[in-house]
Design a protein around this motif. Structure first.
Motif, PDB file in Angstrom:
ATOM      1  N   THR A 115       0.826  -1.201   0.000  1.00 22.06           N
ATOM      2  CA  THR A 115       0.000   0.000   0.000  1.00 22.06           C
ATOM      3  C   THR A 115       0.862   1.254   0.000  1.00 22.06           C
ATOM      4  OG1 THR A 115      -1.673  -1.219   1.249  1.00 22.06           O
ATOM      5  CG2 THR A 115      -1.904   1.169   1.180  1.00 22.06           C
ATOM      6  N   SER A 116       1.916   1.258   0.810  1.00 25.68           N
ATOM      7  CA  SER A 116       2.747   2.460   0.886  1.00 25.68           C
ATOM      8  C   SER A 116       3.446   2.754  -0.431  1.00 25.68           C
ATOM      9  CB  SER A 116       3.774   2.334   2.019  1.00 25.68           C
ATOM     10  OG  SER A 116       4.658   1.265   1.785  1.00 25.68           O
ATOM     11  N   ARG A 117       3.697   1.721  -1.233  1.00 25.23           N
ATOM     12  CA  ARG A 117       4.338   1.920  -2.535  1.00 25.23           C
ATOM     13  C   ARG A 117       3.463   2.796  -3.429  1.00 25.23           C
ATOM     14  NH1 ARG A 117       5.540  -3.428  -4.139  1.00 25.23           N
ATOM     15  NH2 ARG A 117       7.276  -3.281  -2.685  1.00 25.23           N
ATOM     16  N   VAL A 118       2.159   2.652  -3.318  1.00 21.83           N
ATOM     17  CA  VAL A 118       1.232   3.493  -4.082  1.00 21.83           C
ATOM     18  C   VAL A 118       1.065   4.846  -3.403  1.00 21.83           C
ATOM     19  CG1 VAL A 118      -1.155   3.734  -4.875  1.00 21.83           C
ATOM     20  CG2 VAL A 118       0.004   1.520  -5.055  1.00 21.83           C
ATOM     21  N   LEU A 119       0.854   4.839  -2.079  1.00 27.51           N
ATOM     22  CA  LEU A 119       0.570   6.074  -1.357  1.00 27.51           C
ATOM     23  C   LEU A 119       1.776   6.994  -1.266  1.00 27.51           C
ATOM     24  CD1 LEU A 119      -1.693   4.819   1.569  1.00 27.51           C
ATOM     25  CD2 LEU A 119      -2.365   5.807  -0.631  1.00 27.51           C
ATOM     26  N   GLN A 120       2.969   6.503  -1.571  1.00 27.73           N
ATOM     27  CA  GLN A 120       4.149   7.363  -1.621  1.00 27.73           C
ATOM     28  C   GLN A 120       3.910   8.544  -2.550  1.00 27.73           C
ATOM     29  OE1 GLN A 120       7.100   6.994   0.056  1.00 27.73           O
ATOM     30  NE2 GLN A 120       7.954   8.835  -0.868  1.00 27.73           N
ATOM     31  N   ASN A 121       3.087   8.343  -3.568  1.00 27.25           N
ATOM     32  CA  ASN A 121       2.825   9.378  -4.560  1.00 27.25           C
ATOM     33  C   ASN A 121       1.660  10.292  -4.193  1.00 27.25           C
ATOM     34  OD1 ASN A 121       4.654   8.415  -6.948  1.00 27.25           O
ATOM     35  ND2 ASN A 121       3.684   6.585  -6.123  1.00 27.25           N
ATOM     36  N   VAL A 122       0.906   9.896  -3.177  1.00 25.69           N
ATOM     37  CA  VAL A 122      -0.271  10.653  -2.749  1.00 25.69           C
ATOM     38  C   VAL A 122       0.072  11.604  -1.608  1.00 25.69           C
ATOM     39  CG1 VAL A 122      -2.588  10.446  -1.724  1.00 25.69           C
ATOM     40  CG2 VAL A 122      -1.850   8.851  -3.522  1.00 25.69           C
ATOM     41  N   HIS A 123       0.992  11.208  -0.752  1.00 32.18           N
ATOM     42  CA  HIS A 123       1.266  11.949   0.476  1.00 32.18           C
ATOM     43  C   HIS A 123       2.622  12.641   0.455  1.00 32.18           C
ATOM     44  CE1 HIS A 123      -2.262  10.730   2.693  1.00 32.18           C
ATOM     45  NE2 HIS A 123      -2.044   9.468   2.395  1.00 32.18           N
ATOM     46  N   ALA A 124       2.774  13.541   1.417  1.00 34.73           N
ATOM     47  CA  ALA A 124       4.056  14.199   1.669  1.00 34.73           C
ATOM     48  C   ALA A 124       4.202  14.374   3.172  1.00 34.73           C
ATOM     49  CB  ALA A 124       4.125  15.551   0.959  1.00 34.73           C
ATOM     50  N   GLY A 125       5.438  14.455   3.618  1.00 36.67           N
ATOM     51  CA  GLY A 125       5.723  14.676   5.030  1.00 36.67           C
ATOM     52  C   GLY A 125       6.448  15.984   5.231  1.00 36.67           C
ATOM     53  N   LEU A 126       6.777  16.288   6.469  1.00 35.73           N
ATOM     54  CA  LEU A 126       7.520  17.511   6.749  1.00 35.73           C
ATOM     55  C   LEU A 126       8.921  17.458   6.155  1.00 35.73           C
ATOM     56  CD1 LEU A 126       6.617  18.240  10.488  1.00 35.73           C
ATOM     57  CD2 LEU A 126       5.698  19.338   8.437  1.00 35.73           C
ATOM     58  N   ILE A 127       9.549  16.282   6.281  1.00 33.37           N
ATOM     59  CA  ILE A 127      10.896  16.095   5.774  1.00 33.37           C
ATOM     60  C   ILE A 127      10.972  14.758   5.062  1.00 33.37           C
ATOM     61  CG2 ILE A 127      12.017  17.542   7.496  1.00 33.37           C
ATOM     62  CD1 ILE A 127      12.643  15.104   9.133  1.00 33.37           C
ATOM     63  N   THR A 128      12.022  14.580   4.308  1.00 34.59           N
ATOM     64  CA  THR A 128      12.235  13.311   3.611  1.00 34.59           C
ATOM     65  C   THR A 128      13.731  13.038   3.584  1.00 34.59           C
ATOM     66  OG1 THR A 128      11.726  12.058   1.595  1.00 34.59           O
ATOM     67  CG2 THR A 128      12.290  14.386   1.312  1.00 34.59           C
TER      68      THR A 128
END
Length: 514
Positions: free
Chosen positions: A60-73
């Motif tokens: 799931t995270s492999r897809v949602l990596q493109n949907v979300h963003a965080g404060l830092i990466t």
């Protein structure tokens, strides 16, 4: 302690990914990317709960990596870099974190990202009622201040050395719109380069370009992830042109695909690591002699050759291969069926007395093949074994959530940050401890690591954790597996598609020829 030293301490244990390259003979010539088109991706796994705070699956995270963003990466070397926060710092004592948000960054619902959204997201993860897989990241948080829309101040009750690195991964660090939690599981809203459009469970997920993404709009109009767990079916889709790209080329077919000029091939190491899990609540596996006996039944290199066609490397440590936490002193036990039988007999299980059920998921076909190979060894050691094949949803329900299994097999996708890896998997309260492991030595060590700022001292603690896992045979480590992508020549931007963690895929800069 100087702030820059503390910052360094939170990331120094990561280590850089050992990436391979695109097959040189089939590198796309340097061209100017073009905008438009829908990329059809053959995804090797099926998505589950779409709430990024709650899901624990890489599928799931492999897809949602493109949907979300965080404060830092993180960059390719796991250095912390800004994302939704344009700057961040810690106080000299390491107890206060200040984030300055990027002005004008927007969510997919059109609202600006503000400090209230960060406060909501972090407090949501910290709330036990949420069921967030990364709740322990926020255990030491005592409060969040939001003096203005673009400033977030996080207060800690004690030093938490891995905090910044933990929120650099989307599981803990994803920022969601205030009040959006109830809908995230079915219709996620984020601030990433693609908007979620729809999902047909077990079939496909559709994403659409978000033109107001702070980092600039993606080239592609859409990405459709078709969930195809059967490797040969996935490869056939690439060969017939139905799919633009696939991840996880069948291990026995990589050489032939690399030799075909119609395709681009990207390979890297590692994609993930695999281990055999023994349920410590199952009476026989309460005895470390029985657990060690099962370890001695397995020829890890032969298993790697038989199930993965050699596409990986055996390991006794789950740490990222280039990390200073990797314990090079650990060596896997060689196969010794006679010794395994002796240990089982000493534990009260002479040949023919012990019976086990081995549950594996068809979401990973090579797990099924691995179980079938191991079954032969288990039976040769006098253990009656039955294999149960489960869908991904059923495995998650039975093994992950209900802990209803005797022996199983799972993989984890690098978990490059050592607190995420060792605390989550082996601490008795860890979110990924589905094996009922309860070892006070490991609990004390993983708690100690959280307040140990010096990176080399932390690395030594994690090496001790690995030694304890090995000595007690809490799990049986197998290997690191290679990653691969096969694509049509019409796909551009593959050189930047793989996230530094080796698992997630970023489609922001991927494009299709007109």
């Amino acid at each position: 302690m100087k702030r820059r030293d503390f910052l360094k301490s939170t990331t120094a244990l990561g280590g850089a990914a050992l990436f391979g390259t695109l097959a040189p003979a089939r590198l796309m010539a340097q061209e100017t990317p073009v905008k438009g088109g829908t990329l059809i991706w053959g995804h090797s796994e099926t998505t589950q709960n779409l709430d990024r705070h709650k899901t624990g699956t890489a599928s799931t995270s492999r897809v949602l990596q493109n949907v979300h963003a965080g404060l830092i990466t993180v960059d390719k070397d796991f250095n912390l870099i800004p994302d939704l926060a344009e700057s961040f710092e810690q106080s000299e004592d390491g107890l206060t974190y200040t984030f300055k948000l990027r002005p004008g960054a927007k969510f997919h619902n059109g609202k600006d990202v503000t400090s209230a959204d960060v406060k909501y997201s972090f407090e949501r993860c910290a709330d036990p009622a949420t069921g967030a897989t990364n709740k322990p990241v926020f255990n030491d948080m005592t409060g969040i201040e939001t003096p203005d829309d673009l400033t977030v101040i996080v207060k800690m009750g004690k030093v938490n050395a891995p905090f910044l690195a933990r929120i650099a991964e989307h599981g803990a660090g994803v920022i969601m719109p205030e009040g959006s939690g109830d809908q995230q599981g079915t219709h996620p809203i984020g601030a990433g380069p693609f908007k979620f459009v729809r999902r047909e469970f077990g079939n496909e997920v559709e994403l659409e370009r978000f033109d107001d993404y702070w980092g600039g709009p993606a080239y592609l109009d859409k990405v459709i992830a078709k969930e195809i767990t059967e490797p040969t079916v996935r490869l056939t889709g690439l060969q017939t042109g139905e799919l633009h790209m696939i991840n996880d080329i069948p291990a026995d077919r990589i050489a032939s695909v690399e030799g075909d000029s119609k395709y681009q091939v990207l390979t890297w190491f590692p994609l993930n690591w695999d281990f055999v899990n023994l349920n410590h609540e199952f009476e026989p596996f309460k005895d470390p002699k029985v657990r060690q006996a099962f370890d001695l039944m397995i020829d890890k290199q032969a298993l790697l050759e038989g199930a993965l066609w050699g596409q990986g490397k055996v390991t006794a440590s789950p740490s990222f291969p280039s990390s200073p936490t990797y314990n090079h002193d650990l060596k896997q036990r060689p196969q010794d069926l006679a010794k395994a039988q002796q240990l089982l007999t000493e534990a009260g299980y002479p040949p023919g007395k012990l019976e086990v059920v081995f549950k594996v998921t068809t979401n990973y076909p090579y797990h099924v093949e691995s179980a079938q190979i191991m079954l032969e060894w288990f039976q040769a050691a006098g253990v009656k074994t039955k294999i149960e094949q489960l869908t991904w949803a059923d495995w998650l329900s039975q093994c992950w959530v209900n802990k209803d299994f005797q022996i199983t097999m799972m993989n984890f996708f690098t978990l490059w940050e050592p607190d995420f890896l060792y605390y989550s998997l082996w601490n008795s309260t860890g979110a990924f401890n589905y094996r009922h492991i309860n070892d006070k030595v490991i609990d004390d060590l993983t708690e100690k690591a959280r307040v140990t700022v010096d990176p080399m001292a932390r690395a030594d603690i994690y090496k001790q954790v690995q030694q304890r896992v090995f000595d007690e045979t809490h799990d049986i480590l197998l290997w690191f597996r290679n990653g691969s992508i096969g694509a049509q020549q019409s796909v551009g931007g593959l050189d930047g598609i793989v996230h530094p963690n080796g698992s997630n895929l970023n489609f922001h800069k991927v494009w299709l020829k007109a």
